[in-house]
Design an enzyme around this catalytic site. Structure first.
Site, PDB file in Angstrom:
ATOM      1  N   ASP A 438       0.836  -1.188   0.000  1.00  8.50           N
ATOM      2  CA  ASP A 438       0.000   0.000   0.000  1.00  8.50           C
ATOM      3  C   ASP A 438       0.882   1.253   0.000  1.00  8.50           C
ATOM      4  OD1 ASP A 438      -2.355   1.400  -0.019  1.00  8.50           O
ATOM      5  OD2 ASP A 438      -3.060   0.685   1.926  1.00  8.50           O
ATOM      6  N   GLU A 441       2.808   6.824  -2.569  1.00  5.74           N
ATOM      7  CA  GLU A 441       2.565   8.078  -3.294  1.00  5.74           C
ATOM      8  C   GLU A 441       2.989   9.300  -2.464  1.00  5.74           C
ATOM      9  OE1 GLU A 441      -0.706   5.049  -3.693  1.00  5.74           O
ATOM     10  OE2 GLU A 441      -0.079   6.375  -2.057  1.00  5.74           O
ATOM     11  N   ASP A 504      -8.829   3.715  -3.346  1.00 10.16           N
ATOM     12  CA  ASP A 504      -9.969   3.902  -2.446  1.00 10.16           C
ATOM     13  C   ASP A 504     -11.171   4.492  -3.172  1.00 10.16           C
ATOM     14  OD1 ASP A 504      -8.225   2.981  -0.582  1.00 10.16           O
ATOM     15  OD2 ASP A 504      -7.874   4.905   0.396  1.00 10.16           O
TER      16      ASP A 504
END
Length: 787
Positions: A438, A441, A504
């Site tokens: 995950d 970024e 998401d």
């Protein structure tokens, strides 16, 4: 980056000098070197100033033209470089006449006009692709006043905004687009699928699926005219797609050099094949990863008892489950990432994983990221050893944005990579098979790296090193054919480390559509496999949305049930004794299991050739004009068109390409090609249309006795022939789960007789056409079906 002020002028504060003359043209064995001046040089006095541009045209791979533009060549060599498969010994064909010079690579060609009136054009065979002429290639100088004003408008944010440093020089290229030409790609973009009219910037952000921000930015686009353009920069590349100059795609990079590749091909599938030859073919995920994944969800409360109740609940309802995923809270709060199980919730993690593997027949995935919270016992180790990204003064960069006091692992440090791999190996020793990587970024730009790379250009590139490190750890432990990530962030070349999921999304129909657009854009950018959070991540979907999303998810390459604050097991969506959510999930899970011989063959093709397994209609049918704007349906492999239902009314609207008669594999309904259709669908009737003149292979999969998608794909398989026309043929291949080829199948029709030939096998399977089934017995090599 918009610089034009209408047709004639540039915006105040910007000075633009355009390549106007190929003043000097030199050819070598494998390149063309051009000195481009910003005006026509009429006398020697005009050579006393600049700025000039040095432009080199070459090729390091067949059907790919490389263009490198320099203003100043004296800069530091501190830019991360994408890992490209370039053959420096490749020799293109160079031809020169009095008025032009041409370089040909395979069937792709660039022609440069010599002398006045700058003109550069690209072709595939005799088909014009794109080009730049008057006011195309240029250098832009930004006044300090303008730079300061731009910086003052930016919030000083350590993660999300472009750095505050003043870039006062940019190089820009403008490539012409034709009337009706459509542009796609740029990585995972949730904005409208056709990018014409948009400003697209490559800067990885954690922004959900509802904005123009992207987790996975790729400075690469494809055109409906069947060519691609890769800008070879990890910096913030700004694209104006028919939005600054409306007849051109403009791309701008800060600094003194610009490099891009023009990639030609017969069609868009061929273009993507050539692109992935340059940037890397997708790895092949193990066969089991195509089964259903179930997650604990994010902030839900769970322990061993909860986990087992989910798994047992799925088995009781005969819903085949393949992978169980433990999200963040498998670790203790505030201690992410310490790579240790929360012993309060999981007192015997090794025993639990053994039970999942041996008793339940499941594989196991756990969540990680590359951030180390200050409460993690690993923080002091990383600080002492120099394993973290640092501030400019040499201290550890820290933030409270995700975990209090978190640091970020510096993957430019080889020792840090080995340390990180060692932490993962302890999980593998316990029985963890897959890693969800995950984040990646939220990477700062006011910092410094171990290897001295430019931190601005490292922002996007960081995710490549992060996922590469984890993927290599899996390969080292399990072997090169058993590695699989579930990754969120990405950039050029990260398709080599599948699988990627869409980030998401909200639990509503609009987010389903956003997710699909993002997936189609990503797969138009060289990525072969794609997944998403079935049921939506944020909030809890109504049962209606959940059931539709189950169909969409299980008709994607990879299928994971995952949410944020609520569980995604189907029975929580059923009320008052209703079992429909469970029934729908079971229906599509079993269907995907039956389709595994077909899906696995398509996955092998994606790995070997580089064509995405999940692809937009325009990629699959580049010559069909009606496909250019379709973004609510897609091809899953070569032969299945999927139409997710994304509305409360249960209506599917779709277009059938003009190549014969398509067949719904569930209902048997047929659809004449070249037409639009509108159909009412219940939850079990998502349109799945088989392409004419194709073979789809089905396996012997039944939830009554199989709970895994890894089985014998040949024994009792059924090769179903769809819409085979007289004089036409269709082919298929069946592999075993280790990618060994079991048989090639070819069907040919002559009048009312279909002859099916195949390699001799030691298993019986069947062949079906138009409702008639014959047995292909072991040891034989052909059968006939009389219609």
């Amino acid at each position: 980056m918009k610089v034009a002020d209408g047709f004639w002028l540039s915006k105040k504060g910007y000075n633009v000098n355009y390549a106007s003359q190929a003043y000097k043209v030199e050819t070598t064995e494998n390149s063309i070197k051009v000195l481009a001046t910003p005006y026509t040089v009429m006398n020697r006095g005009m050579t006393l100033g600049g700025p000039n541009l040095e432009i080199t045209y070459s090729s390091t791979s067949e059907n790919i033209i490389k263009v490198h533009i320099d203003h100043y060549r004296g800069g530091l060599d501190n830019s991360p470089r994408y890992e490209l498969n370039e053959d420096t010994g490749y020799t293109p064909v160079i031809e020169r006449t009095e008025d032009k010079v041409a370089l040909t690579s395979g069937d792709t060609r660039v022609e440069i006009k010599i002398g006045d009136d700058w003109d550069v054009q690209f072709y595939y065979k005799d088909r014009h692709l794109t080009g730049g002429a008057w006011r195309a290639t240029s250098i832009i100088s930004e006044s300090q006043f303008t730079a300061n004003a731009r910086m003052n408008l930016q919030e000083d944010d350590e993660f999300f905004n472009y750095p505050q440093d003043a870039h006062t020089t940019y190089l820009r290229e403008q490539l012409k687009t034709d009337i009706g030409e459509c542009i796609y790609g740029f990585g995972e973009k949730f904005t409208p699928f056709v990018k014409n009219g948009q400003t697209v910037e490559t800067w990885n952000c954690d922004g959900g699926t509802c904005s123009d921000q992207s987790y996975k930015t790729v400075p690469f686009y494809i055109s409906s005219k069947s060519y691609g353009v890769l800008v070879n920069s990890s910096d913030k590349v700004s694209f104006e797609v028919n939005s600054d100059t409306v007849s051109k795609v403009t791309f701008t990079v800060p600094g003194e050099e610009l490099e891009y590749f023009i990639i030609g091909g017969e069609n868009l599938e061929h273009v993507l094949e050539n692109y992935t030859t340059l940037t890397g073919k997708p790895a092949l995920p193990p066969a089991y990863t195509f089964g259903l994944w179930l997650s604990t969800s994010f902030t839900t409360s769970y322990d061993e008892k909860t986990v087992m109740s989910f798994i047992d609940g799925m088995k009781e309802r005969k819903i085949p489950l393949q992978v169980f995923h433990f999200d963040c809270f498998w670790m203790k709060e505030y201690e992410w990432c310490n790579f240790e199980w929360d012993k309060d919730m999981f007192p015997d993690p090794k025993g639990l994983l053994d039970k999942l593997h041996n008793e339940k027949g499941l594989e196991v995935c756990v969540w990680i990221n590359s951030y180390i919270g200050q409460q993690s016992k690993l923080f002091d180790i990383g600080k002492e050893k120099g394993y973290f990204i640092k501030n400019l003064d040499g201290s550890v960069f820290q933030s409270d944005m995700w975990q209090p006091g978190m640091a970020i692992v510096d993957f430019t440090n080889p020792e840090a990579c080995e340390w990180f791999k060692g932490l993962l190996k302890k999980l593998f020793d316990m029985g963890v098979n897959n890693i969800k990587t995950d984040f990646g970024e939220r990477i700062p730009t006011k910092c410094k790296y171990y290897n001295g790379m430019d931190p601005i250009k490292m922002h996007n590139y960081y995710t490549y090193l992060y996922n590469k490190c984890v993927f290599e750890a899996l390969e080292d432990y399990y072997g090169k054919d058993k590695a699989c990530l579930f990754a969120r962030s990405a950039t050029v070349g990260a398709q080599k480390f599948p699988v990627h999921w869409g980030g998401d999304c909200y639990a509503e129909y609009s987010a389903m559509s956003e997710t699909l657009r993002g997936g189609l854009s990503l797969c138009s950018s060289g990525f072969g496999f794609f997944s998403h959070d079935m049921g939506g991540f944020e909030a809890t979907a109504p049962a209606d949305v959940y059931k539709r999303w189950c169909a969409f998810g299980l008709l994607s390459t990879h299928s994971r049930l995952h949410g944020s604050t609520s569980y995604r097991v189907p029975w929580v969506y059923d009320e008052d004794g209703d079992t429909e959510a469970c029934d729908v999930l079971r229906h599509y899970t079993v269907l995907k299991g039956r389709l595994m011989p077909y899906l696995w063959a398509q996955a092998n093709k994606t790995h070997n050739v580089g064509v995405p397994m999940m692809r937009s209609m325009i990629v699959a049918f580049s010559d069909d004009t009606a496909c250019k704007y379709l973004d609510q349906q897609y091809m899953l492999g070569d032969n299945l068109c999927i139409v997710p239902v994304m509305n409360e009314e249960g209506i599917a609207e779709f277009y059938v390409p003009d190549c014969g008669t398509w067949t719904d594999i569930q209902s048997g309904e047929t659809y004449e090609g070249g037409k639009y259709y509108k159909r009412q669908c219940d939850y079990f009737q998502t349109p799945i249309l088989a392409r004419p003149n194709s073979i789809v292979t089905y396996g012997n999969f039944d939830a009554e006795d199989k709970m895994t998608v890894v089985y014998d794909y040949l024994e009792k398989a059924d090769a179903v022939i769809y819409g085979l026309e007289d004089g036409k043929s269709a082919t298929a291949t069946i592999y075993d789960s280790e990618s060994n080829k079991l048989t090639d199948i070819k069907a040919e029709r002559n009048a009312n007789v279909i002859t099916v030939s195949y390699n001799s096998t030691d298993k019986n399977f069947t062949v079906t056409a138009e409702g008639k089934t014959v047995e292909a017995k072991a040891g034989t090599t052909s059968v006939e079906i009389t219609l």
